[in-house]
Design an enzyme around this catalytic site. Structure first.
Site, PDB file in Angstrom:
ATOM      1  N   ARG A 191       0.834  -1.215   0.000  1.00 25.72           N
ATOM      2  CA  ARG A 191       0.000   0.000   0.000  1.00 25.72           C
ATOM      3  C   ARG A 191       0.860   1.253   0.000  1.00 25.72           C
ATOM      4  O   ARG A 191       1.876   1.319   0.683  1.00 25.72           O
ATOM      5  CB  ARG A 191      -0.900   0.003   1.241  1.00 25.72           C
ATOM      6  CG  ARG A 191      -1.849  -1.175   1.231  1.00 25.72           C
ATOM      7  CD  ARG A 191      -2.839  -1.132   2.359  1.00 25.72           C
ATOM      8  NE  ARG A 191      -3.684  -2.312   2.305  1.00 25.72           N
ATOM      9  CZ  ARG A 191      -4.581  -2.621   3.239  1.00 25.72           C
ATOM     10  NH1 ARG A 191      -4.744  -1.829   4.281  1.00 25.72           N
ATOM     11  NH2 ARG A 191      -5.304  -3.703   3.120  1.00 25.72           N
TER      12      ARG A 191
ATOM     13  N   ARG B  99       2.586   0.727  10.303  1.00 27.56           N
ATOM     14  CA  ARG B  99       2.100   1.167   8.988  1.00 27.56           C
ATOM     15  C   ARG B  99       3.219   1.074   7.970  1.00 27.56           C
ATOM     16  O   ARG B  99       4.103   1.917   7.911  1.00 27.56           O
ATOM     17  CB  ARG B  99       1.585   2.612   9.098  1.00 27.56           C
ATOM     18  CG  ARG B  99       0.767   3.082   7.908  1.00 27.56           C
ATOM     19  CD  ARG B  99       0.188   4.467   8.141  1.00 27.56           C
ATOM     20  NE  ARG B  99      -0.717   4.504   9.279  1.00 27.56           N
ATOM     21  CZ  ARG B  99      -1.994   4.131   9.224  1.00 27.56           C
ATOM     22  NH1 ARG B  99      -2.518   3.749   8.085  1.00 27.56           N
ATOM     23  NH2 ARG B  99      -2.744   4.163  10.304  1.00 27.56           N
TER      24      ARG B  99
ATOM     25  N   SER C 106     -10.003  -6.512  10.244  1.00 23.11           N
ATOM     26  CA  SER C 106     -11.208  -5.836   9.794  1.00 23.11           C
ATOM     27  C   SER C 106     -12.043  -6.920   9.134  1.00 23.11           C
ATOM     28  O   SER C 106     -11.569  -7.590   8.215  1.00 23.11           O
ATOM     29  CB  SER C 106     -10.799  -4.770   8.789  1.00 23.11           C
ATOM     30  OG  SER C 106     -11.786  -3.786   8.696  1.00 23.11           O
TER      31      SER C 106
ATOM     32  N   ARG D 266       1.324  -6.471  12.539  1.00 23.56           N
ATOM     33  CA  ARG D 266       0.763  -5.857  13.738  1.00 23.56           C
ATOM     34  C   ARG D 266       0.613  -6.867  14.872  1.00 23.56           C
ATOM     35  O   ARG D 266       0.653  -6.514  16.049  1.00 23.56           O
ATOM     36  CB  ARG D 266      -0.582  -5.191  13.425  1.00 23.56           C
ATOM     37  CG  ARG D 266      -0.395  -3.919  12.611  1.00 23.56           C
ATOM     38  CD  ARG D 266      -1.679  -3.135  12.444  1.00 23.56           C
ATOM     39  NE  ARG D 266      -1.439  -1.930  11.655  1.00 23.56           N
ATOM     40  CZ  ARG D 266      -2.363  -1.008  11.395  1.00 23.56           C
ATOM     41  NH1 ARG D 266      -3.606  -1.170  11.854  1.00 23.56           N
ATOM     42  NH2 ARG D 266      -2.055   0.055  10.695  1.00 23.56           N
TER      43      ARG D 266
END
Length: 438
Positions: free
Chosen positions: A277, A292, A367, A406
């Site tokens: 990303r 991140r 998520s 993470r």
RNA sequence: GGAGGAAUACCCAAGUCUGGCUGAAGGGACUGGUCUUGAAAACCAGCAGGCGGGAAACCGCGCGGGGGUUCGAAUCCCUCUUCCUCCGCCA
């Protein structure tokens, strides 16, 4: 052919169901507005849609006429009759048709563009809110550990243990990349194995390792494109290719333009991918550590279900994701995303947030979402209940289980000891072949 | 990287040179029937699926994707993609 050309290579479906939009305009706009923003432009889309249908009727009428004449010409030629008279009849048809088709093409493009940029309808029962502040905590699991020393952040722990190397990664590539080394590398790899095993063996998912480069059609189908093109890494190549941003993209697109059999649903995949990303919108945020990154590993769950089952399948997926944190004995909480924080393609999303001592807060590690038929429409993925029944769109769901980097952060920070060593969670010890990172 | 070949409905496959009764031959599979104690075999019949427009009748689109030529394209032209064979290179 005309329809197919504008909407999608095969199928010709729009993203939001335009028929439903016609019937429930006010309600749907109101729902969309809950995301924040003004979706009243859909009224104009509907007006154009009406014009579009009118032109289609006209165009098809002309075509029917033309087909009839062409057929007659063929017949005359076979009978060796003179054709010049009929040929004259058809003279202006071509031009007329062409101009109308041109107009139709423009309208189609306008409608397509608007709809492709319109997000999924939020589920009517999820909390309304502006941003992550509006998310609602469902439950907390486990207690954040009380330290009798000052806990270190994972970047200090990782550097001191020589298992994470940020400086060399910067040398190799640039910022937001990390070299994992020694037991750090092993922990990352072990988590991938263990998580995949858990979902494949205990939870009944089929393992997938898809391509990590995807094409633009795939990105469009799952909803990354056209709106979020800036988030993707484009492959410098004359083809329309991008680095995989999440396993959801390749894995859902496995079944693009397919009609599945009712009895094979639900299809459950666990996919391991490395995700890439740009993090374009997060300059300056989470610059330290591996929270991140431009590149990170993720084990993902993906389901294709019948519409009536997707709600319960979402709950099951949430359980499967949570199980990872349960077994790792990490404190976490479950939140329902509010309308303002909901992703573009999703109707409903749960986040799992793990406790991070150095941040003194919960941070997202997973998520879990239900897109219902939104992606299925874009990707043209259907199923038939029986051999003779009409095809219907499937529902698609996806959930992280989990983001591996993470999870490493959470283990390092939560399981650190006063001397800076890390206790390996019990379930991982057989995989790690050590109980401690020192 | 070089040289060739191919893509037709669930599967196989004809048609493509020579554009027009091809909304797509013929098999196989599938569905229904005859026959049979039952089944197999044989025989008969049915069989794109789908998308779009329309209240409906009906109409439009479909021969890998996109574009073009033509009154008319599976058939001609351009372009892209995928697959196969051979050579080279390579984990």
């Amino acid at each position: 052919m005309l329809r197919a050309a504008f909407f999608y290579s095969k199928g010709g479906n729009s993203m939001l169901d335009i028929k439903k939009l016609r019937e429930n305009t006010e309600y749907m706009i109101e729902l969309l507005n809950r995301r924040g923003g003004d979706f009243s432009y859909l009224n104009e889309v509907l007006a154009q849609d009406e014009r579009r249908r009118k032109i289609i009727t006209e165009v098809e009428k002309i075509k029917a006429q033309r087909n009839e004449i062409s057929k007659k010409i063929g017949q005359y030629k076979r009978e060796k009759k003179d054709v010049s008279e009929i040929l004259a009849q058809v003279d202006n048809i071509g031009a007329d048709l062409k101009s109308k088709e041109q107009e139709l093409k423009q309208i189609d493009e306008y409608i397509k563009d608007q709809l492709l940029n319109t997000p999924n309808l939020p589920h009517p029962n999820i909390p309304v809110g502006k941003d992550e502040e509006g998310n609602v905590e469902l439950r907390k699991v486990g207690e954040p550990r009380v330290f009798d020393f000052e806990p270190k952040a994972h970047w200090d722990l990782g550097t001191d243990l020589d298992i994470l190397d940020f400086e060399r990664a910067a040398k190799i590539t640039g910022s937001r990349f990390t070299v994992y080394k020694g037991l750090g590398a092993r922990l990352e790899r072990v988590l991938i194995n263990w998580m995949s095993d858990l979902h494949a063996h205990e939870h009944g998912y089929t393992e997938i390792i898809p391509p990590y480069i995807v094409n633009g059609d795939s990105m469009l189908a799952t909803g990354q494109f056209p709106k979020f093109k800036d988030d993707a890494f484009k492959v410098m190549d004359d083809r329309d290719l991008y680095l995989n941003p999440t396993a959801e993209v390749p894995t859902i697109n496995m079944h693009r333009n397919e009609t599945l059999k009712g009895e094979e649903l639900p299809i459950k995949y666990t996919a391991f991918t490395t995700a890439f990303r740009q993090e374009a919108g997060s300059a300056g945020r989470d610059t330290r550590g591996i929270i991140r990154q431009h590149q990170f590993n993720k084990v993902e769950l993906i389901k294709f279900t019948k519409p009536e089952n997707s709600d319960k399948e979402l709950e099951e997926m949430l359980m499967h994701s949570s199980k990872v944190l349960d077994l790792l004995e990490l404190p976490y909480r479950v939140v329902t995303l509010c309308t303002g924080d909901l992703g573009f393609s999703m109707r409903k999303t749960y986040d799992l947030e793990v406790w991070l001592p150095s941040y003194n807060t919960y941070r997202e590690v997973a998520s879990i979402s239900n897109a219902e038929d939104f992606q299925a429409r874009r990707a043209n993925i259907k199923f038939k209940r029986d051999k003779d029944s009409k095809p219907e769109f499937v529902h698609t769901l996806n959930g992280s289980a989990l983001a591996v980097g993470r999870t490493v952060v959470a283990i390092l920070e939560n399981n650190q000891q006063i001397d800076g060593t890390i206790v390996i969670p019990k379930v991982l010890v057989p995989y790690m072949r050590t109980e401690i990172i020192k």
